[in-house]
Design a protein around this motif. Structure first.
Motif, short mmCIF file in Angstrom:
data_model
loop_
_atom_site.label_atom_id
_atom_site.label_comp_id
_atom_site.label_asym_id
_atom_site.label_seq_id
_atom_site.Cartn_x
_atom_site.Cartn_y
_atom_site.Cartn_z
N LEU A 1 10.91 27.63 6.84
CA LEU A 1 10.25 26.41 7.30
C LEU A 1 10.65 25.29 6.36
O LEU A 1 10.82 25.51 5.16
N SER A 2 10.77 24.08 6.90
CA SER A 2 11.12 22.92 6.07
C SER A 2 10.02 21.88 6.17
O SER A 2 9.62 21.50 7.28
N LEU A 3 9.54 21.43 5.04
CA LEU A 3 8.54 20.38 4.98
C LEU A 3 9.19 19.08 4.51
O LEU A 3 10.15 19.10 3.74
N SER A 4 8.64 17.96 4.98
CA SER A 4 9.11 16.65 4.56
C SER A 4 7.95 15.84 4.02
O SER A 4 6.81 15.99 4.47
N CYS A 5 8.26 14.97 3.09
CA CYS A 5 7.28 14.05 2.53
C CYS A 5 7.90 12.67 2.57
O CYS A 5 8.83 12.38 1.82
N GLY A 6 7.39 11.83 3.44
CA GLY A 6 7.88 10.46 3.56
C GLY A 6 7.02 9.50 2.77
O GLY A 6 5.79 9.56 2.85
N ALA A 7 7.67 8.64 2.01
CA ALA A 7 6.95 7.68 1.16
C ALA A 7 7.16 6.26 1.65
O ALA A 7 8.27 5.89 2.06
N SER A 8 6.11 5.48 1.59
CA SER A 8 6.21 4.06 1.89
C SER A 8 5.42 3.28 0.85
O SER A 8 4.51 3.83 0.21
N GLY A 9 5.78 2.01 0.67
CA GLY A 9 5.09 1.18 -0.32
C GLY A 9 5.57 1.38 -1.73
O GLY A 9 4.93 0.90 -2.68
N LEU A 10 6.71 2.06 -1.90
CA LEU A 10 7.24 2.31 -3.25
C LEU A 10 8.64 1.73 -3.41
O LEU A 10 9.47 2.26 -4.16
N GLN B 1 0.83 -1.18 0.00
CA GLN B 1 0.00 0.00 0.00
C GLN B 1 0.89 1.25 0.00
O GLN B 1 1.74 1.41 0.86
N VAL B 2 0.67 2.12 -0.96
CA VAL B 2 1.46 3.33 -1.07
C VAL B 2 0.91 4.40 -0.13
O VAL B 2 -0.30 4.62 -0.05
N GLN B 3 1.82 5.05 0.56
CA GLN B 3 1.41 6.11 1.47
C GLN B 3 2.43 7.23 1.44
O GLN B 3 3.64 6.99 1.47
N LEU B 4 1.93 8.46 1.34
CA LEU B 4 2.76 9.66 1.43
C LEU B 4 2.31 10.44 2.66
O LEU B 4 1.10 10.66 2.84
N VAL B 5 3.28 10.84 3.47
CA VAL B 5 2.95 11.57 4.70
C VAL B 5 3.78 12.83 4.78
O VAL B 5 5.02 12.77 4.82
N GLU B 6 3.09 13.97 4.80
CA GLU B 6 3.78 15.26 4.93
C GLU B 6 3.94 15.61 6.40
O GLU B 6 3.10 15.25 7.24
N SER B 7 5.01 16.35 6.71
CA SER B 7 5.22 16.84 8.06
C SER B 7 6.03 18.13 8.00
O SER B 7 6.62 18.45 6.96
N GLY B 8 6.06 18.85 9.12
CA GLY B 8 6.87 20.05 9.21
C GLY B 8 6.11 21.36 9.11
O GLY B 8 6.69 22.43 9.26
#
Length: 126
Positions: free
Chosen positions: A18-27, A1-8
């Protein structure tokens, strides 16, 4: 299952950073380009920046060019958006999105992207 999660996201004063992050899983074992979009209240979602899989191609909207920078760390499955000299007009929910097809040459159109995160709020205010 693909999931993208933003934070920051959060509250930042005008002129700040400001710094934003995008973590990906399932790829795993999949090449993908990533873009950041944003949506302010009452406005359509708009393109901010994108980056190809190897990071060799990046592009920015005119509104953020020269102030924002996009980067990625594929070993950590993470893409970053570094926001500098922010202005109140940068206030929006920021979304990251992944494009599995044009991983080598991303485009600024929302319809090109296969997966989206839930977004993170950025508020620029004194």
């Amino acid at each position: 299952q693909v999931q993208l999660v933003e934070s920051g996201g959060g509250l930042v004063q005008p002129g700040g950073s400001l710094s934003l992050s995008c973590g990906a899983s399932g790829l795993t074992d999949t090449k993908y380009a990533v873009a950041w979009f944003r949506q302010a209240p009452g406005k359509e979602r708009e393109f901010v920046a994108d980056i190809s899989w190897y990071g060799s191609t990046t592009s920015y909207s005119d509104a953020v060019k020269g102030r924002f920078a996009i980067a990625r760390d594929n070993a950590k499955n993470t893409v970053f958006l570094y926001m500098h000299r922010v202005i109140p007009e940068d206030t929006a929910v920021y979304y990251c999105a992944a494009d599995l097809n044009r991983w080598y040459s991303p485009r600024a159109e929302r319809g090109e992207y296969d997966y989206w995160g839930q977004g993170t709020q950025v508020t620029v205010s004194s």
